[in-house]
Design a protein around this motif. Structure first.
Motif, PDB file in Angstrom:
ATOM      1  N   ILE A   1       0.925  -0.973   0.005  1.00 37.57           N
ATOM      2  CA  ILE A   1      -0.025  -0.066  -0.098  1.00 37.57           C
ATOM      3  C   ILE A   1       1.059   1.296   0.064  1.00 37.57           C
ATOM      4  O   ILE A   1       0.662   2.223  -0.964  1.00 37.57           O
ATOM      5  CB  ILE A   1      -1.174   0.127   1.389  1.00 37.57           C
ATOM      6  N   GLY A   2       1.872   1.209   0.793  1.00 41.87           N
ATOM      7  CA  GLY A   2       2.772   2.507   0.971  1.00 41.87           C
ATOM      8  C   GLY A   2       3.493   2.529  -0.566  1.00 41.87           C
ATOM      9  O   GLY A   2       3.590   3.877  -0.946  1.00 41.87           O
ATOM     10  N   LEU A   3       4.133   1.649  -1.188  1.00 42.17           N
ATOM     11  CA  LEU A   3       4.635   1.833  -2.325  1.00 42.17           C
ATOM     12  C   LEU A   3       3.634   2.282  -3.369  1.00 42.17           C
ATOM     13  O   LEU A   3       4.162   3.046  -4.331  1.00 42.17           O
ATOM     14  CB  LEU A   3       5.207   0.304  -2.829  1.00 42.17           C
ATOM     15  N   LEU A   4       2.340   2.094  -3.302  1.00 41.30           N
ATOM     16  CA  LEU A   4       1.516   2.337  -4.445  1.00 41.30           C
ATOM     17  C   LEU A   4       1.280   3.873  -4.300  1.00 41.30           C
ATOM     18  O   LEU A   4       0.989   4.679  -5.278  1.00 41.30           O
ATOM     19  CB  LEU A   4       0.122   1.774  -4.358  1.00 41.30           C
ATOM     20  N   PHE A   5       1.072   4.359  -2.944  1.00 45.40           N
ATOM     21  CA  PHE A   5       0.801   5.672  -2.676  1.00 45.40           C
ATOM     22  C   PHE A   5       2.084   6.368  -3.041  1.00 45.40           C
ATOM     23  O   PHE A   5       2.105   7.759  -3.368  1.00 45.40           O
ATOM     24  CB  PHE A   5       0.344   5.949  -1.173  1.00 45.40           C
ATOM     25  N   ILE A   6       3.235   5.950  -2.884  1.00 45.65           N
ATOM     26  CA  ILE A   6       4.376   6.463  -3.093  1.00 45.65           C
ATOM     27  C   ILE A   6       4.584   6.883  -4.541  1.00 45.65           C
ATOM     28  O   ILE A   6       4.973   7.939  -5.005  1.00 45.65           O
ATOM     29  CB  ILE A   6       5.903   5.709  -2.629  1.00 45.65           C
ATOM     30  N   ALA A   7       4.348   5.893  -5.512  1.00 47.22           N
ATOM     31  CA  ALA A   7       4.262   5.975  -6.962  1.00 47.22           C
ATOM     32  C   ALA A   7       3.166   7.144  -7.241  1.00 47.22           C
ATOM     33  O   ALA A   7       3.473   8.023  -8.036  1.00 47.22           O
ATOM     34  CB  ALA A   7       3.650   4.781  -7.510  1.00 47.22           C
ATOM     35  N   GLY A   8       1.891   7.153  -6.662  1.00 45.23           N
ATOM     36  CA  GLY A   8       1.000   8.305  -6.894  1.00 45.23           C
ATOM     37  C   GLY A   8       1.635   9.632  -6.570  1.00 45.23           C
ATOM     38  O   GLY A   8       1.410  10.760  -7.175  1.00 45.23           O
TER      39      GLY A   8
END
Length: 218
Positions: free
Chosen positions: A102-109
């Motif tokens: 989840i953290g990586l997805l938000f970081i990418a966004g």
């Protein structure tokens, strides 16, 4: 904005602290801890925390949220080195992996949002620069077509701009005259009298710049 800053600077570290305390209440502590693994996980976590506080300075809140969740997963990895599995809690590794994902997805966004915003800002700056350049070119054409000598000075009487007619009257080029006091370039001009207080544009105060028109017979 202040509320978000408070949440990310104060509330998130507080959640980490409370979670750490709660972790040792929920899970039994191991009798032996592998020191190498602890040092490695601690290094990951501390490096991620340092990066988190640096990211906060960018004011990219999606990126900051994603990084906080990612760091939360690393905290679980670190604490897991000290404790045993508890039967009433599902597989901790699954929770850790979920937080990291989840953290990586938000970081990418957040990165995508930041890049998009920066590109828009750069484009806006380029458009503004192009407009300024076009305005300067139009001004230069207008001044060149005026038969009277036109000199623009600052509040101290230093030359900022002059047209071709003024160059002929002063027997010097604009480049040479720039930043010199107008009395040095045009000694016959009565500099004791205040110049014609015409504002160069609507955003300038009268005392900042003045336009002086000189007759060709000066």
């Amino acid at each position: 904005m202040r509320a978000l800053t408070w949440i990310f600077k104060v509330a998130v570290p507080l959640v980490f602290l409370v979670s750490t305390i709660g972790w040792f209440d929920l899970f039994p502590v191991k009798k032996e801890v592998l020191s190498t693994a602890v040092v490695l996980e601690a290094t990951y976590f501390l490096a991620s925390m340092l990066a988190y506080f640096l990211i906060l300075r960018l004011h990219e809140w999606m990126l900051a949220f994603g990084w906080s969740v990612f760091t939360y997963g690393l905290l679980f990895d670190f604490l897991d080195e000290f404790t045993l599995e508890a039967g009433f809690i599902p597989d901790v590794d699954v929770i850790q992996d979920l937080l990291t994902t989840i953290g990586l997805l938000f970081i990418a966004g957040g990165v995508l949002s930041a890049v998009t915003r920066r590109e828009k800002q750069i484009q806006s700056i380029r458009e503004s620069s192009a407009q300024v350049a076009a305005s300067k070119e139009r001004l230069a054409v207008i001044l060149a077509s005026v038969t009277e000598g036109i000199v623009v000075t600052d509040a101290e009487g230093r030359i900022l701009l002059m047209n071709t007619a003024a160059e002929s009257l002063g027997r010097t080029s604009e480049m040479t005259a720039l930043s010199h006091e107008i009395g040095m370039i045009f000694p016959l001009l009565d500099t004791s009298m205040p110049p014609n207080p015409i504002s160069v544009d609507g955003t300038l105060h009268r005392s900042e710049r003045s336009v002086i028109a000189m007759d060709a017979h000066l």
